[in-house]
Scaffold this active site. Structure first.
Site, short mmCIF file in Angstrom:
data_model
loop_
_atom_site.label_atom_id
_atom_site.label_comp_id
_atom_site.label_asym_id
_atom_site.label_seq_id
_atom_site.Cartn_x
_atom_site.Cartn_y
_atom_site.Cartn_z
N HIS A 131 -2.44 -5.79 -3.58
CA HIS A 131 -1.04 -6.24 -3.78
C HIS A 131 -0.80 -6.90 -5.13
O HIS A 131 0.35 -7.14 -5.48
CB HIS A 131 -0.58 -7.23 -2.69
CG HIS A 131 -0.40 -6.59 -1.34
ND1 HIS A 131 0.40 -7.14 -0.37
CD2 HIS A 131 -0.91 -5.45 -0.81
CE1 HIS A 131 0.35 -6.37 0.71
NE2 HIS A 131 -0.43 -5.33 0.46
N ASP A 169 -8.50 -1.73 6.18
CA ASP A 169 -7.34 -2.10 5.37
C ASP A 169 -7.35 -3.58 5.04
O ASP A 169 -6.30 -4.22 5.00
CB ASP A 169 -6.05 -1.72 6.13
CG ASP A 169 -4.81 -1.81 5.24
OD1 ASP A 169 -4.96 -1.80 4.01
OD2 ASP A 169 -3.70 -1.92 5.78
N ASP A 199 0.66 4.66 1.20
CA ASP A 199 1.70 4.05 0.37
C ASP A 199 1.13 2.80 -0.28
O ASP A 199 0.09 2.26 0.15
CB ASP A 199 2.93 3.72 1.21
CG ASP A 199 2.64 2.77 2.36
OD1 ASP A 199 1.61 2.96 3.05
OD2 ASP A 199 3.42 1.82 2.59
N ASP A 248 -6.37 -0.64 -1.53
CA ASP A 248 -5.38 -0.79 -0.47
C ASP A 248 -4.38 0.37 -0.53
O ASP A 248 -3.34 0.26 -1.14
CB ASP A 248 -4.66 -2.13 -0.64
CG ASP A 248 -3.62 -2.40 0.46
OD1 ASP A 248 -3.66 -1.72 1.50
OD2 ASP A 248 -2.75 -3.27 0.26
N GLU A 286 3.32 1.74 5.49
CA GLU A 286 2.71 0.48 5.96
C GLU A 286 3.21 -0.72 5.17
O GLU A 286 3.50 -1.78 5.73
CB GLU A 286 1.18 0.59 5.86
CG GLU A 286 0.43 -0.54 6.57
CD GLU A 286 0.16 -1.77 5.72
OE1 GLU A 286 -0.21 -2.81 6.28
OE2 GLU A 286 0.36 -1.72 4.48
N GLU A 287 3.33 -0.57 3.85
CA GLU A 287 3.74 -1.70 3.02
C GLU A 287 5.21 -2.06 3.25
O GLU A 287 5.66 -3.13 2.85
CB GLU A 287 3.52 -1.39 1.53
CG GLU A 287 2.09 -1.03 1.15
CD GLU A 287 1.10 -2.18 1.27
OE1 GLU A 287 1.48 -3.27 1.75
OE2 GLU A 287 -0.07 -1.99 0.90
N HIS A 321 -3.36 4.15 5.47
CA HIS A 321 -2.03 4.38 4.88
C HIS A 321 -2.18 4.72 3.40
O HIS A 321 -3.12 4.26 2.74
CB HIS A 321 -1.10 3.18 5.10
CG HIS A 321 -1.47 1.96 4.31
ND1 HIS A 321 -0.99 1.70 3.03
CD2 HIS A 321 -2.27 0.89 4.62
CE1 HIS A 321 -1.47 0.55 2.60
NE2 HIS A 321 -2.25 0.04 3.54
#
Length: 464
Positions: A435, A185, A91, A122, A156-157, A89
């Site tokens: 994150h 991931d 995003d 990520d 995804e997030e 992903h």
């Protein structure tokens, strides 16, 4: 592959503010730009690329925003070769310099061999490492050892909006020739030792509401003559887990897979410096004293966490209020073979039982707002053997065979819908800070990760 070229591309990709969490048009435009750049990169590799329109996302406030397209790409269709599909992903989580970043989160910045930037680990770095591995074979004018497919998304997030429907639709088309699915991931459990991930916990998220009335009360006027909702709620939340972390909901451990001697040995083999882990976590004391117990309670046993109370007075100061309606929030991380709907029934029954014993005149409602299943794979599958051999070749060591305490719903989704073996091959070190502020990927991890994927292609070809 020239490592500098790969890093340059990562710099360009990190510069795109592809935040899917904040539902505003500016970030959606950035997401569309991100997916277009990725599609172009894959086309220049020689891949057949389709950008699938995903329609609009309906938001709770009534507005709608377009969902960025999902990229389905293919390289090679030799029926004698295995076909490996990579999921990634592009995003990212929100990031702002003012939140405590030492550098601009959208400018890839190298400090002491660490590449800082939102999405570096990520998941933009690992997606590019896979692309770089493919382009290395192209640059050497060598045939790819396996057929390769990509499924790359941009939501995804935000919960992979609409992805499950697409995978279901493409089950007998795009995925029909796929033999194995690779996801990259998550992170290693160490700073220097590579890992392969074969399981993740699921998650059941609960809300428990206790209500007397919609308005708050003054404690001088009503204190002493009410069943106070907050007192009821504190009792309910306090009944869920004891001080040793043991969940008190009857029956909750009934379906947890029994521990075997073989499994204990896999925990013993994992490299984890407990002192370093404690220091880096800034935790004075964990619930358990041994590496094995800590890993088992992170991965193979369920845990219950209390997250917060909505409707409570939580500002600074001394407001003498009795909240009229409060909502407690907690979740249970699920492990094989716990069943989401069985857990929902057990939790609801337990809270109703505790509440009834309080003889409160308030109303209580329990609801499960999220139910994600745990995932576990067979580590004797071909691609696990190939990944182990590739790690030995590139890193000269056996990998840590790990599970992840958090939830990666996509792994379970692919396994259930497409019915193919799924492997998680993380590239990032344990301290990459996905994150959080100052997210990074080490230059070494990024380059060696690219080599690992190339070696993995070769090992897959041999084993297939």
């Amino acid at each position: 592959m020239d490592p500098k070229l790969g890093r340059m591309t990562l710099k360009e990709w990190v510069a795109i503010e592809s935040d899917s969490v904040q539902p505003v048009p500016r970030f959606r435009q950035e997401l569309f730009r991100m997916m277009a750049v990725a599609a172009d990169t894959l086309q220049r590799l020689g891949a057949r690329v389709a950008s699938v329109d995903m329609g609009p996302q309906q938001l709770p406030d009534g507005q709608s925003l377009p969902i960025p397209p999902v990229i389905l790409a293919e390289l090679g269709s030799d029926p004698t070769k295995g076909t490996v599909c990579f999921y990634g992903h592009l995003d990212v989580q929100p990031a702002d310099r003012g939140d405590g970043w030492l550098t601009d989160p959208y400018v890839l910045t190298e400090v002491d061999g660490k590449l800082y930037g939102r999405g570096a680990t990520d998941n933009k770095g690992p997606v590019l490492a896979w692309i770089n591995a493919v382009s290395a074979f192209r640059a050497l004018e060598q045939d790819l050892p396996v057929n390769i497919k990509f499924i790359i998304e941009g939501m995804e997030e935000a919960g992979s909006v609409a992805l499950e429907e697409l995978v279901e639709k493409e089950k007998d088309r795009f995925f029909s020739g796929v033999d194995y699915i690779v996801i990259s991931d998550n992170l290693w459990i160490s700073q220097r030792k590579p890992a392969i991930t074969y399981g993740t916990r699921g998650n059941s998220y609960f809300m428990v509401e206790v209500k007397c009335r919609d308005q708050d009360f003054h404690s001088g006027t009503f204190g002493g003559i009410l069943h106070e909702p907050m007192a009821d709620l504190v009792a309910l939340l306090g009944s869920l887990v004891d001080s040793s972390g043991h969940i008190l909901v009857p029956g909750i451990y009934d379906e947890v897979v029994p521990l075997t001697e073989e499994e204990i040995n896999t925990y013993k083999a994992i490299h984890l410096d407990l002192e370093e882990y404690r220091n880096s976590s800034r935790v004075e004391k964990f619930l358990f004293d041994t590496k094995e117990e800590i890993l088992m309670h992170l991965w193979r046993y369920p845990s219950l966490s209390i997250h917060g109370i909505e409707g409570a007075f939580d500002e600074p100061g001394t407001k003498t209020v009795i909240p009229g309606r409060v909502i407690g929030k907690f979740s249970i991380r699920l492990v094989p073979h716990m069943n989401v709907s069985a857990v929902e029934k057990q939790v609801t029954r337990h809270l109703e039982d505790v509440f009834s014993k309080r003889n409160s005149s308030n109303k209580m409602v329990v609801s499960m707002t999220l139910g994600l299943h745990p995932w576990i794979a067979n580590i004797d599958d071909t691609q696990y053997l190939a990944a182990k051999r590739a790690i030995r070749t590139v890193f000269g060591t056996e990998p840590d065979m790990i599970r992840d305490g958090s939830t990666i719903p996509i792994a379970k989704m692919f396994q259930e819908i497409v019915h193919k073996s799924v492997v998680l091959i993380p590239l990032g070190a344990v301290d990459d800070g996905e994150h959080s502020q100052n997210e990074k990927i080490n230059r070494w991890n990024y380059i060696e990760g690219t080599k690992l994927f190339a070696a993995f292609f070769l090992e897959m070809a041999q084993l297939h």
